[in-house]
Design a protein around this motif. Structure first.
Motif, PDB file in Angstrom:
ATOM      1  N   HIS A 162       0.786  -1.172  -0.155  1.00 61.00           N
ATOM      2  CA  HIS A 162       0.022  -0.103  -0.029  1.00 61.00           C
ATOM      3  C   HIS A 162       0.957   1.415  -0.047  1.00 61.00           C
ATOM      4  N   ASP A 163       2.188   1.199  -0.145  1.00 60.81           N
ATOM      5  CA  ASP A 163       3.027   2.369  -0.047  1.00 60.81           C
ATOM      6  C   ASP A 163       4.159   2.529  -1.186  1.00 60.81           C
ATOM      7  N   LYS A 164       3.653   1.816  -2.412  1.00 60.60           N
ATOM      8  CA  LYS A 164       4.435   1.802  -3.687  1.00 60.60           C
ATOM      9  C   LYS A 164       3.614   2.378  -4.690  1.00 60.60           C
TER      10      LYS A 164
ATOM     11  N   ILE B 236      -5.258   4.331  -6.773  1.00 61.00           N
ATOM     12  CA  ILE B 236      -4.150   5.221  -6.908  1.00 61.00           C
ATOM     13  C   ILE B 236      -4.619   6.451  -6.125  1.00 61.00           C
ATOM     14  N   THR B 237      -3.616   7.000  -5.093  1.00 64.29           N
ATOM     15  CA  THR B 237      -3.848   7.816  -3.953  1.00 64.29           C
ATOM     16  C   THR B 237      -2.850   8.812  -4.324  1.00 64.29           C
TER      17      THR B 237
ATOM     18  N   PRO C 172      -7.787   2.554   1.012  1.00 63.20           N
ATOM     19  CA  PRO C 172      -7.965   3.672   1.849  1.00 63.20           C
ATOM     20  C   PRO C 172      -7.468   3.611   3.268  1.00 63.20           C
ATOM     21  N   GLY C 173      -7.670   2.720   3.808  1.00 64.13           N
ATOM     22  CA  GLY C 173      -7.374   2.438   5.281  1.00 64.13           C
ATOM     23  C   GLY C 173      -6.132   1.942   5.648  1.00 64.13           C
ATOM     24  N   LYS C 174      -5.370   1.726   4.606  1.00 59.97           N
ATOM     25  CA  LYS C 174      -3.826   1.112   4.647  1.00 59.97           C
ATOM     26  C   LYS C 174      -2.825   2.124   4.341  1.00 59.97           C
ATOM     27  N   THR C 175      -3.325   3.249   3.495  1.00 60.91           N
ATOM     28  CA  THR C 175      -2.142   4.172   3.311  1.00 60.91           C
ATOM     29  C   THR C 175      -1.738   5.075   4.461  1.00 60.91           C
TER      30      THR C 175
END
Length: 237
Positions: free
Chosen positions: A58-60, A128-129, A147-150
């Motif tokens: 969730h962070d790539k 995509i965030t 949404p809850g993991k970024t």
């Protein structure tokens, strides 16, 4: 023939400001039917894919790839869903969701992604965030995550978790689409240092075009998986 794969649609307007009367099957499928498509770049024909295909990532970010390798194809890392997410005024908003690493909800689970027309739970898809501080030079990246993991700076600053993941999807006069984040309407989805090359990292970049249609270099052509080898650059000739 390519011309046989085109479908006429009467007065379809998606995202504005361009009214669409005749359109590619792939754009209609993506925006109306929510079928997964490849997002092929206008400049060099590469396709968008998550940098990390695993569901627990969730962070790539997102990158441009020039060759569709078997591992990416098997993981559906070349496919994206452009999913309706509400409205901004009269403009429809969308999430850009990866088909790679999507997870079917577990029975009795606490997270509910909604239900489809058939009543079945929708799969959880990484979106995509956009970073809150984009498109500043130190915070212009994008990430693919739930949404809850970024991280905190990748969540909505107006109280809505999703607002950093909502996009205005705009049809361009030359037959592609441009993605404009609602948190940064002066920016569009582009690439680091404005360079479009193999493995380019997707970033938010200032919209030098000045309107919601963006610029040619930051236009994407949705392609159904069976249209990967269909030429798209004929629209410029």
């Amino acid at each position: 023939m390519y011309t046989q794969e085109r479908t006429a649609m009467a007065n379809l307007v998606v995202g504005g400001p361009v009214a669409v009367n005749s359109y590619d099957n792939a754009i209609v499928a993506a925006l109306v039917e929510n079928r997964p498509v490849m997002l092929v770049h206008a400049f060099n024909g590469g396709y968008l894919r998550p940098a990390e295909l695993k569901a627990e990532s969730h962070d790539k970010g997102v990158k441009l790839a020039s060759a569709l390798d078997p591992a990416t194809k098997d993981a559906q890392g070349h496919l994206w869903h452009i999913t309706p997410g509400g409205f901004f005024g009269q403009r429809p908003l969308y999430f850009i969701e990866s088909a790679a690493g999507q997870v079917q909800p577990q029975p009795g689970g606490t997270e509910d992604s909604g239900r489809g027309d058939d009543g079945a739970p929708k799969p959880q898809r990484r979106r995509i965030t956009v970073h809150q501080d984009a498109p500043l030079s130190t915070a212009d990246t994008v990430q693919v995550g739930l949404p809850g993991k970024t991280g905190d700076k990748w969540r909505g600053k107006n109280g809505a978790t999703e607002d950093t993941q909502l996009w205005v999807v705009t049809v361009t006069p030359w037959g592609g689409i441009t993605f404009v984040p609602i948190t940064h309407p002066d920016a569009i989805l582009g690439f680091k240092d404005h360079t479009v090359a193999k493995d380019s990292e997707a970033r938010l970049t200032y919209n030098w075009g000045g309107d919601f249609t963006g610029t040619v270099i930051n236009t994407f052509y949705p392609r159904l998986p069976n249209e990967w080898d269909v030429p798209y650059h004929h629209v410029f000739t």
